[in-house]
Design a protein around this motif. Structure first.
Motif, PDB file in Angstrom:
ATOM      1  N   ALA A 102       0.858  -1.194   0.000  1.00  0.00           N
ATOM      2  CA  ALA A 102       0.000   0.000   0.000  1.00  0.00           C
ATOM      3  C   ALA A 102       0.886   1.232   0.000  1.00  0.00           C
ATOM      4  CB  ALA A 102      -0.936  -0.009   1.210  1.00  0.00           C
ATOM      5  N   PRO A 103       1.453   1.597  -1.166  1.00  0.00           N
ATOM      6  CA  PRO A 103       2.414   2.712  -1.222  1.00  0.00           C
ATOM      7  C   PRO A 103       1.842   4.034  -0.733  1.00  0.00           C
ATOM      8  CG  PRO A 103       2.445   1.428  -3.257  1.00  0.00           C
ATOM      9  CD  PRO A 103       1.276   0.949  -2.479  1.00  0.00           C
ATOM     10  N   GLN A 104       0.538   4.248  -0.899  1.00  0.00           N
ATOM     11  CA  GLN A 104      -0.051   5.541  -0.547  1.00  0.00           C
ATOM     12  C   GLN A 104      -0.590   5.589   0.878  1.00  0.00           C
ATOM     13  OE1 GLN A 104       0.432   7.897  -2.787  1.00  0.00           O
ATOM     14  NE2 GLN A 104       1.329   6.300  -4.086  1.00  0.00           N
ATOM     15  N   ALA A 105      -0.603   4.432   1.565  1.00  0.00           N
ATOM     16  CA  ALA A 105      -1.177   4.399   2.921  1.00  0.00           C
ATOM     17  C   ALA A 105      -0.301   5.166   3.901  1.00  0.00           C
ATOM     18  CB  ALA A 105      -1.350   2.955   3.380  1.00  0.00           C
ATOM     19  N   LYS A 106      -0.943   5.759   4.886  1.00  0.00           N
ATOM     20  CA  LYS A 106      -0.217   6.496   5.914  1.00  0.00           C
ATOM     21  C   LYS A 106       0.117   5.623   7.123  1.00  0.00           C
ATOM     22  CE  LYS A 106      -2.324  10.907   4.610  1.00  0.00           C
ATOM     23  NZ  LYS A 106      -3.179  12.041   5.065  1.00  0.00           N
ATOM     24  N   ALA A 107      -0.715   4.605   7.373  1.00  0.00           N
ATOM     25  CA  ALA A 107      -0.468   3.715   8.512  1.00  0.00           C
ATOM     26  C   ALA A 107      -1.135   2.373   8.235  1.00  0.00           C
ATOM     27  CB  ALA A 107      -1.010   4.319   9.803  1.00  0.00           C
ATOM     28  N   VAL A 108      -0.412   1.282   8.507  1.00  0.00           N
ATOM     29  CA  VAL A 108      -0.953  -0.068   8.363  1.00  0.00           C
ATOM     30  C   VAL A 108      -0.639  -0.835   9.639  1.00  0.00           C
ATOM     31  CG1 VAL A 108      -0.954  -2.219   7.037  1.00  0.00           C
ATOM     32  CG2 VAL A 108      -0.672  -0.029   5.858  1.00  0.00           C
ATOM     33  N   GLU A 109      -1.645  -1.543  10.157  1.00  0.00           N
ATOM     34  CA  GLU A 109      -1.470  -2.338  11.364  1.00  0.00           C
ATOM     35  C   GLU A 109      -1.916  -3.769  11.109  1.00  0.00           C
ATOM     36  OE1 GLU A 109      -2.342   0.672  15.050  1.00  0.00           O
ATOM     37  OE2 GLU A 109      -4.071   0.011  13.866  1.00  0.00           O
ATOM     38  N   MET A 154       2.926  -1.767  11.457  1.00  0.00           N
ATOM     39  CA  MET A 154       3.787  -2.300  10.412  1.00  0.00           C
ATOM     40  C   MET A 154       4.617  -1.163   9.828  1.00  0.00           C
ATOM     41  SD  MET A 154       0.869  -4.809   8.690  1.00  0.00           S
ATOM     42  CE  MET A 154       1.986  -5.666   7.567  1.00  0.00           C
ATOM     43  N   THR A 155       5.750  -1.511   9.218  1.00  0.00           N
ATOM     44  CA  THR A 155       6.633  -0.496   8.648  1.00  0.00           C
ATOM     45  C   THR A 155       6.697  -0.647   7.132  1.00  0.00           C
ATOM     46  OG1 THR A 155       8.554  -1.925   9.017  1.00  0.00           O
ATOM     47  CG2 THR A 155       8.021  -0.343  10.743  1.00  0.00           C
ATOM     48  N   LYS A 156       6.908   0.480   6.435  1.00  0.00           N
ATOM     49  CA  LYS A 156       6.894   0.500   4.963  1.00  0.00           C
ATOM     50  C   LYS A 156       8.307   0.575   4.418  1.00  0.00           C
ATOM     51  CE  LYS A 156       5.325   4.214   2.847  1.00  0.00           C
ATOM     52  NZ  LYS A 156       4.440   5.227   2.226  1.00  0.00           N
ATOM     53  N   ASP A 157       8.559  -0.213   3.323  1.00  0.00           N
ATOM     54  CA  ASP A 157       9.866  -0.141   2.677  1.00  0.00           C
ATOM     55  C   ASP A 157       9.798   0.751   1.436  1.00  0.00           C
ATOM     56  OD1 ASP A 157       8.711  -1.605   0.614  1.00  0.00           O
ATOM     57  OD2 ASP A 157       9.741  -3.471   1.091  1.00  0.00           O
ATOM     58  N   ALA A 158      10.893   0.801   0.690  1.00  0.00           N
ATOM     59  CA  ALA A 158      10.979   1.705  -0.459  1.00  0.00           C
ATOM     60  C   ALA A 158      10.020   1.337  -1.582  1.00  0.00           C
ATOM     61  CB  ALA A 158      12.416   1.726  -0.987  1.00  0.00           C
ATOM     62  N   TRP A 211       4.372  -2.793   3.318  1.00  0.00           N
ATOM     63  CA  TRP A 211       4.379  -2.731   4.776  1.00  0.00           C
ATOM     64  C   TRP A 211       4.612  -4.143   5.313  1.00  0.00           C
ATOM     65  CZ3 TRP A 211       3.194   1.948   7.416  1.00  0.00           C
ATOM     66  CH2 TRP A 211       2.808   3.000   6.582  1.00  0.00           C
ATOM     67  N   SER A 212       5.352  -4.272   6.406  1.00  0.00           N
ATOM     68  CA  SER A 212       5.624  -5.601   6.951  1.00  0.00           C
ATOM     69  C   SER A 212       5.842  -5.532   8.451  1.00  0.00           C
ATOM     70  CB  SER A 212       6.842  -6.233   6.272  1.00  0.00           C
ATOM     71  OG  SER A 212       8.015  -5.515   6.583  1.00  0.00           O
ATOM     72  N   VAL A 213       5.659  -6.692   9.079  1.00  0.00           N
ATOM     73  CA  VAL A 213       5.974  -6.855  10.493  1.00  0.00           C
ATOM     74  C   VAL A 213       6.179  -8.341  10.749  1.00  0.00           C
ATOM     75  CG1 VAL A 213       3.574  -7.099  11.291  1.00  0.00           C
ATOM     76  CG2 VAL A 213       5.319  -6.227  12.857  1.00  0.00           C
ATOM     77  N   THR A 214       7.084  -8.651  11.650  1.00  0.00           N
ATOM     78  CA  THR A 214       7.301 -10.032  12.084  1.00  0.00           C
ATOM     79  C   THR A 214       6.934 -10.123  13.553  1.00  0.00           C
ATOM     80  OG1 THR A 214       9.061 -10.414  10.457  1.00  0.00           O
ATOM     81  CG2 THR A 214       8.982 -11.886  12.360  1.00  0.00           C
ATOM     82  N   VAL A 215       6.080 -11.077  13.894  1.00  0.00           N
ATOM     83  CA  VAL A 215       5.592 -11.226  15.268  1.00  0.00           C
ATOM     84  C   VAL A 215       5.826 -12.664  15.726  1.00  0.00           C
ATOM     85  CG1 VAL A 215       3.845  -9.423  15.056  1.00  0.00           C
ATOM     86  CG2 VAL A 215       3.266 -11.760  14.428  1.00  0.00           C
ATOM     87  N   GLY A 216       5.754 -12.828  17.038  1.00  0.00           N
ATOM     88  CA  GLY A 216       5.873 -14.171  17.572  1.00  0.00           C
ATOM     89  C   GLY A 216       7.156 -14.381  18.353  1.00  0.00           C
TER      90      GLY A 216
END
Length: 387
Positions: free
Chosen positions: A49-56, A68-72, A76-81
């Motif tokens: 989602a390049p245009q999103a301001k925040a993704v959870e 979640m954090t956005k790359d270039a 957006w991605s996150v690793t949990v567990g």
């Protein structure tokens, strides 16, 4: 025009067509893999989602949404567990809007928002895991239902059913909860795989499992061009009881006759069981207690009936406990200790005990979840149809 020139023209036309087709396709972003279950039981989720301001990430194994954090590339991605092995629903919240994971084909069948599913395998295969054992079949069936509508059920037949055309089987009618569909016990509860695995271990009798849709009012409205009615606000209120009674009528008058006509079912109460989760558990208890000639095994998962309803509508069940205990080969009640229905379910158990109605119970950790439902299915099916 010679053949060589014709071939060249044909090749040119083909290349032009391919080029035009490529221009007509929308631009493709980078490949997104999600969810990615890692060897250490951590799970990586990704969403483009390049245009999103925040993704959870919102997941049933997390107490709160995880940022979640956005790359270039705009992913957006996150690793949990690490995450305890099981199957969990999850979704993303994109600028406050809940969305499914478009990279994942596994989803939670539901009348409302359909969450995605992540399967975290155990080091040893869990009871619902796909194993190298004989497998039964899943069939989708449609039957004539109430008010001229067409009902739908999902039917599991055990391994060997098609190879043994003279053999008949007992039947377990298994009903999902509020907003669930007839697919939920199959796609989320993995009931077919649980039965396959228990059969391979010699722990259950071969049986047919019938998974109906529990919301008759919604189906009638949909097929007659109306709007889906809101769910009852009081679990044992007049509207809830009426809808449960409509389900009972459909089950007894339409579903069971259809199954017994089209499948090799043993058509007597000793070979019929009924069970359900949440609303489906309430439907189970009401259907069974008002049709004691139809069912010998009753399983209520995360559900109960109030003492007032039992006294008012099912007094023969509790006023003649000796007769009830003789009729019911199994009355099962189970709930999670963090379930929002825990208090009412425990009160129901205490009520049955005070009335001297025999039952078996299981209280697990956790809440009102399909993780618990799989546990209850695995615990109860070995008790069904035993001598």
């Amino acid at each position: 025009m010679n053949n060589r020139l014709l071939r060249q023209l044909g090749l040119l036309v083909a290349l032009i067509s391919l080029y035009a087709g490529a221009l007509a396709q929308p631009p493709r972003g980078p490949l997104v893999v999600s969810p990615q279950v890692n060897a250490d039981k951590t799970v990586t989720f990704r969403y483009q989602a390049p245009q999103a301001k925040a993704v959870e990430l919102s997941a049933q194994f997390e107490k709160a949404p995880v940022a979640m954090t956005k790359d270039a590339q705009g992913i957006w991605s996150v690793t949990v567990g690490p995450v305890k092995p099981d199957i969990y629903p999850y979704n993303f919240r994109v600028d406050g809007v809940s969305v499914m994971d478009p990279a994942n084909v596994a989803f939670f069948p539901n009348e409302r928002f359909k969450a995605s599913l992540v399967d975290v395998p155990g080091d040893q295969p869990l009871i619902h895991a796909m194993r190298d054992v004989p497998h039964g079949s899943i069939n989708y069936e449609y039957y004539p239902s109430m008010e001229g509508t067409t009902g739908s059920v999902v039917v599991y037949t055990p391994p060997g059913y098609d190879q043994s055309p003279s053999k008949k089987y007992p039947v377990y009618y298994l009903i999902s909860g509020t907003t669930d569909t007839e697919e939920t016990f199959f796609k989320v509860g993995k009931t077919n795989l649980i039965l396959d695995n228990l059969l391979a271990e010699g722990k259950v009798k071969p049986m047919i499992i019938v998974m109906p849709y529990g919301n008759i009012a919604a189906r009638v409205a949909e097929q007659k061009g109306g709007s889906k009615p809101a769910d009852p606000t009081v679990r044992d209120g007049a509207d809830a009881v009426k809808r449960a009674n409509d389900f009972t009528t459909d089950l007894v008058s339409n579903v069971i006759p259809y199954i017994e006509k089209n499948y090799r079912a043993i058509a007597n109460r000793e070979n019929r069981a009924i069970g359900g989760f949440s609303r489906g558990g309430g439907q189970t208890l009401r259907a069974a207690f008002s049709n004691m000639d139809k069912f010998a095994y009753v399983c209520a998962y995360s559900s109960y009936l109030s003492p007032q309803e039992m006294d008012g509508n099912f007094s023969p069940i509790v006023n003649k406990p000796e007769q009830t205990n003789k009729q019911l080969k199994l009355l099962w009640v189970s709930v999670g200790s963090d379930d929002f229905l825990y208090k009412g379910t425990v009160e129901f158990m205490d009520y049955l005990k005070a009335k001297k109605v025999n039952y078996k119970s299981l209280i697990t950790d956790g809440g009102h979840t399909w993780m618990n439902v799989k546990t209850y299915v695995a615990a109860t099916t070995p008790l069904l149809f035993q001598p």
